[in-house]
Write a protein that holds these residues in place. Structure first.
Motif, PDB file in Angstrom:
ATOM      1  N   ARG A  51       0.720  -1.137  -0.076  1.00  0.00           N
ATOM      2  CA  ARG A  51       0.000   0.076   0.041  1.00  0.00           C
ATOM      3  C   ARG A  51       0.843   1.322   0.101  1.00  0.00           C
ATOM      4  O   ARG A  51       1.783   1.391   0.541  1.00  0.00           O
ATOM      5  CB  ARG A  51      -0.692  -0.142   1.270  1.00  0.00           C
ATOM      6  CG  ARG A  51       0.000   0.208   2.552  1.00  0.00           C
ATOM      7  CD  ARG A  51      -0.928   0.270   3.621  1.00  0.00           C
ATOM      8  NE  ARG A  51      -1.680  -0.818   3.943  1.00  0.00           N
ATOM      9  CZ  ARG A  51      -3.158  -1.021   4.189  1.00  0.00           C
ATOM     10  NH1 ARG A  51      -3.645  -0.026   4.764  1.00  0.00           N
ATOM     11  NH2 ARG A  51      -3.566  -2.226   4.377  1.00  0.00           N
ATOM     12  N   ARG A  65      -5.747   7.530   2.520  1.00  0.00           N
ATOM     13  CA  ARG A  65      -5.270   6.179   2.807  1.00  0.00           C
ATOM     14  C   ARG A  65      -5.520   5.263   1.808  1.00  0.00           C
ATOM     15  O   ARG A  65      -6.271   5.530   0.635  1.00  0.00           O
ATOM     16  CB  ARG A  65      -6.007   5.880   3.932  1.00  0.00           C
ATOM     17  CG  ARG A  65      -7.545   5.685   4.108  1.00  0.00           C
ATOM     18  CD  ARG A  65      -8.127   4.995   4.838  1.00  0.00           C
ATOM     19  NE  ARG A  65      -8.090   5.383   6.193  1.00  0.00           N
ATOM     20  CZ  ARG A  65      -7.555   4.536   7.210  1.00  0.00           C
ATOM     21  NH1 ARG A  65      -7.236   3.284   6.922  1.00  0.00           N
ATOM     22  NH2 ARG A  65      -7.391   4.876   8.585  1.00  0.00           N
ATOM     23  N   ILE A  67      -7.355   1.587   0.533  1.00  0.00           N
ATOM     24  CA  ILE A  67      -8.233   0.297   0.814  1.00  0.00           C
ATOM     25  C   ILE A  67      -8.094  -0.623  -0.035  1.00  0.00           C
ATOM     26  O   ILE A  67      -7.850  -0.433  -1.209  1.00  0.00           O
ATOM     27  CB  ILE A  67      -9.495   0.804   1.121  1.00  0.00           C
ATOM     28  CG1 ILE A  67     -10.353   1.482  -0.072  1.00  0.00           C
ATOM     29  CG2 ILE A  67     -10.024   1.872   2.296  1.00  0.00           C
ATOM     30  CD1 ILE A  67     -11.728   1.702   0.223  1.00  0.00           C
ATOM     31  N   LYS A  68      -8.668  -1.833   0.254  1.00  0.00           N
ATOM     32  CA  LYS A  68      -8.377  -2.933  -0.472  1.00  0.00           C
ATOM     33  C   LYS A  68      -9.652  -3.144  -1.413  1.00  0.00           C
ATOM     34  O   LYS A  68     -10.786  -2.837  -1.190  1.00  0.00           O
ATOM     35  CB  LYS A  68      -8.129  -4.277   0.143  1.00  0.00           C
ATOM     36  CG  LYS A  68      -7.716  -5.487  -0.558  1.00  0.00           C
ATOM     37  CD  LYS A  68      -6.204  -5.527  -1.351  1.00  0.00           C
ATOM     38  CE  LYS A  68      -4.956  -5.875  -0.436  1.00  0.00           C
ATOM     39  NZ  LYS A  68      -5.042  -7.170   0.375  1.00  0.00           N
ATOM     40  N   VAL A 118     -15.843  -2.118  -5.305  1.00  0.00           N
ATOM     41  CA  VAL A 118     -15.732  -1.965  -3.957  1.00  0.00           C
ATOM     42  C   VAL A 118     -15.970  -3.742  -3.578  1.00  0.00           C
ATOM     43  O   VAL A 118     -16.747  -4.599  -4.355  1.00  0.00           O
ATOM     44  CB  VAL A 118     -17.306  -1.544  -3.309  1.00  0.00           C
ATOM     45  CG1 VAL A 118     -17.441  -1.727  -2.143  1.00  0.00           C
ATOM     46  CG2 VAL A 118     -17.417  -0.078  -3.462  1.00  0.00           C
ATOM     47  N   VAL A 146      -8.121   6.376  -1.098  1.00  0.00           N
ATOM     48  CA  VAL A 146      -9.245   7.158  -0.797  1.00  0.00           C
ATOM     49  C   VAL A 146      -9.004   8.222  -0.025  1.00  0.00           C
ATOM     50  O   VAL A 146      -7.786   8.454   0.886  1.00  0.00           O
ATOM     51  CB  VAL A 146     -10.368   6.194   0.102  1.00  0.00           C
ATOM     52  CG1 VAL A 146     -11.032   5.347  -1.075  1.00  0.00           C
ATOM     53  CG2 VAL A 146      -9.657   5.565   1.020  1.00  0.00           C
TER      54      VAL A 146
END
Lengths: 559, 146
Positions: A51, A65, A67-68, A118, A146
């Motif tokens: 990341r 940040r 997110i997966k 998502v 995000v």
């Protein structure tokens, strides 16, 4: 019986010999071949993309940040039931028929259908295709950037693209730190496809976290006030920079035009500009504080010297006027700056001389990048002395024929606020790697620009400018604001200075004895009257400062 | 017949050390004697199957086989547990990912602009305005308080 037993035993023995021989052949003579074949079936090398580092404000509030997410692709050659796939993808991903038609019937082993879906939606699609026994979809896990605060500080933070590379703002300027290092892993799979072994071939790590100097609370106040101000004064645009003058840390970098970082694709290029570093403008009368300080520092004048404030001043046949063509009679440096008297300042500069003025402005780092680390920063314009025209000594002290960026102007003004030290502006407070602080910013002194005594005189003059001069609207009772207004006629390339188009600004700090904050407010092309910096930008300064005073619970001093 | 007896003698003759006497001195009762001796010697052979040496070999074989089976079982167990570990790790990763997504949603919900919007629009709150109260100096300090 015994004979039969012997025969049987012999046969068994021979059988074992054959098996043993075969084992020796496989294990010893064909060892490499079978090892390679086993590896092909059981082992795979995979690249693990770590990341990006988080971006946080100075209080640790996340601004960006990862997110997966799951990206969905299609193996067109091995797919089955294309119409079923089309129906599922259309329903779950809201894709059009034309789009899906074109993607599904391509001749390819790999076609992206949709990136960064998502995870829940991807799971639903996976279940649906399994139930209907349609094959060919490929699910790839990817990181998505995000931004929890949405539009806040969008022009400063910038954004990262689909492949997680920084494209704008801090994301681009500090991409080297934020990008994680790829990890190459060899995995061993069992007969049922489960992973039974793992070996790291090339170690990687997540990107470093950046703790910015930005205070989200102050940033929000600045953004709200500049948006309101731009609307109220019908300006074309505007921006605000707020800095801690003792540390050189930027607390806010706000502008009226901003965009939602989570939907950056919908923004316009002009909305994405960071005006504080990329928009050069003529500073107008705000530049008088630097010319005045230069005259004091070089000993060309003393604070008690008197100059004519009458107009005009004629240089090489060109007439320099005061605002509203007013004449002020005999004035001192304090009056010149307090009342923003152009002719008085030009006469001070004439006594100082071109070379000293130029040397001092270079010492203030005008015409050079500040080294803040943000992309798109421009150096402004301070022509070399050899290129100065005869008019320069009249124009430059009053902030014409020179251009600066907001970050340059506030950095230079902060040097006056903090007692004479030019500090490198900083946007990154700390760098964290795997939870540990690996870098912590400290005030970086570039140089001393003037003696403490002369700086103190200039601070007092700037205090007067707010107390009883053009900066009056910026005054806050109990907080001893010092500052300088600026209203610069805009020059259009090929046309020259244009009537009715002004850059209105105010730069100020408080409390004057030990400044906690310095704020620069710049409005581009104010559409209302009066358009003066004090009555527009000065008002916005006061509103911002009052909110910050309340936010930080600052206590007023007797003034 | 003589040849047959000779053969039988060779095959069935007990070990002189075991029988303790010669077969040459009594030829008439030779067949019966040979048979009796053979049975006896067979009895001795049976006893020989569970000699100490063989017992040790047997025990060692059993131990080796048990250890080999144990090793195989352990290897299988290890592979099985490894597979389970990987499954649990994958589940953990998924939960972590879900956790991060939820964390992001919380951060979005608590973003400063949203909080302010809710405060102003739903709770009808207003922005603070500065109010000052000037107090006389206290204990020699020249200060003003809000």
């Amino acid at each position: 019986m015994k004979r039969r037993a012997k025969i049987a035993l012999t046969l068994i023995f021979l059988g074992f010999v054959v098996i043993l021989g075969r084992l020796v052949e496989i294990q010893v003579f064909q060892h490499q071949r079978w090892l390679a074949q086993a590896a092909r079936i059981q082992e795979r090398e995979i690249i693990n993309h770590h990341r990006r580092g988080q971006i946080l404000d100075r209080a640790g509030r996340p601004l960006a940040r990862d997110i997966k997410t799951t990206s969905i692709a299609l193996d067109n050659y091995h797919m089955t039931k294309p119409e079923v796939l089309r129906k599922i993808l259309k329903e779950r991903l809201s894709l059009t028929d034309d789009y899906l038609e074109e993607r599904i019937y391509r001749e390819s082993y790999f076609t992206w259908i949709k990136r960064k879906v998502v995870p829940n939606a991807a799971e639903e699609i996976k279940k649906a295709v399994e139930e209907l026994e349609a094959k060919g979809l490929i699910f790839v896990e990817e990181w998505q950037r995000v931004y929890p605060q949405g539009q806040l500080a969008s022009n400063l933070i910038g954004f990262a693209g689909l492949d997680n590379q920084g494209l704008e703002g801090t994301e681009l300027g500090f991409d080297g730190l934020l990008q994680g290092r790829e990890e190459v892993i060899r995995i061993v799979k069992g007969g049922d496809g489960s992973v039974i072994g793992k070996q790291v071939l090339k170690p990687g790590r997540p990107g470093d976290d950046l703790v910015l100097t930005i205070d989200s609370g102050i940033q929000l106040i600045a953004e709200q006030k500049i948006m309101e101000g731009v609307e109220q004064y019908q300006a074309k645009d505007g921006f605000v920079i707020i800095m801690d003058p003792l540390a050189g840390e930027i607390l806010a970098m706000a502008q009226a035009k901003r965009y939602n970082l989570n939907r950056f694709q919908e923004s316009l290029p002009e909305e994405r500009l960071n005006l504080a570093v990329s928009y050069p403008f003529e500073p107008g009368s705000a530049f008088k504080i630097f010319a005045g300080l230069a005259a004091l520092e070089y000993g060309a004048i003393s604070p008690d010297d008197w100059f004519s404030g009458n107009e005009p001043v004629v240089i090489a046949g060109y007439r320099f006027h005061n605002a509203m063509r007013m004449s002020y009679g005999a004035v001192r440096l304090k009056d010149i700056i307090k009342l923003s008297i152009n002719t008085g300042m030009i006469r001070v500069a004439q006594r100082l001389g071109e070379e000293s003025l130029y040397q001092f402005l270079k010492r203030m780092n005008f015409g050079e990048l500040t080294g803040l680390g943000l992309p798109g920063e421009v150096a402004g314009t301070l022509r070399p002395l050899s290129e100065w025209s005869k008019l320069a000594i009249g124009a430059i002290p009053i902030g014409q024929s020179v251009s600066v960026t907001g970050i340059q102007l506030i950095t230079a003004a902060a040097a006056i606020a903090n007692g004479g030290l030019l500090l490198r502006p900083q946007i990154v407070k700390e760098v964290h790697r795997e939870g540990k602080v690996i870098e912590r910013s400290k005030p970086q002194v570039i140089r001393r620009i003037a003696s403490p005594e002369n700086v103190e005189i200039m601070k007092e003059i700037m205090r007067e400018a707010v107390k009883s001069g053009t900066g009056g609207p910026a005054e806050i009772k109990g907080f001893a604001v010092a500052g300088k207004t600026g209203t610069a006629q805009k020059a259009i390339p090929g046309i020259g200075y244009v009537e009715g188009k002004y850059t209105s600004l105010f730069v100020g700090f408080f409390p004057v004895e030990k400044p906690e904050l310095i704020i620069l407010v710049v409005l581009d092309e104010v559409g209302t009257k009066p358009f003066w910096g004090g009555q527009t930008a000065g008002v916005i300064f006061r509103e911002i400062a009052e909110r910050i005073i309340d936010l930080r619970n600052l206590h007023p001093l007797a003034d | 017949m003589a040849k047959r007896v000779a053969l039988d003698e060779r095959v069935l003759a007990p070990h002189p050390a075991l029988s303790g006497r010669s077969t040459r001195s009594r030829p008439r009762t030779r067949d019966r004697t040979i048979a009796t001796e053979a049975v006896r010697s067979l009895g001795h052979e049976k006893e020989a199957l569970i000699t100490l040496r063989r017992a040790i070999i047997l025990i060692v074989s059993i131990v080796i086989t048990t250890l080999a089976l144990l090793y195989l079982w352990q290897s299988w167990q290890l592979a099985h547990l490894n597979a389970q570990l990987q499954v649990h790790r994958a589940i953990l990763e998924k939960l972590k990912d879900q956790n991060e997504l939820l964390q992001f949603k919380i951060e979005q919900a608590f973003s400063l602009e949203r909080i302010e919007r809710v405060a102003k629009e739903k709770l009808e709150m207003v922005e603070p305005s500065l109010k000052y109260l000037t107090l006389p100096p206290r204990e020699g300090k020249d200060t003003t308080s809000r």
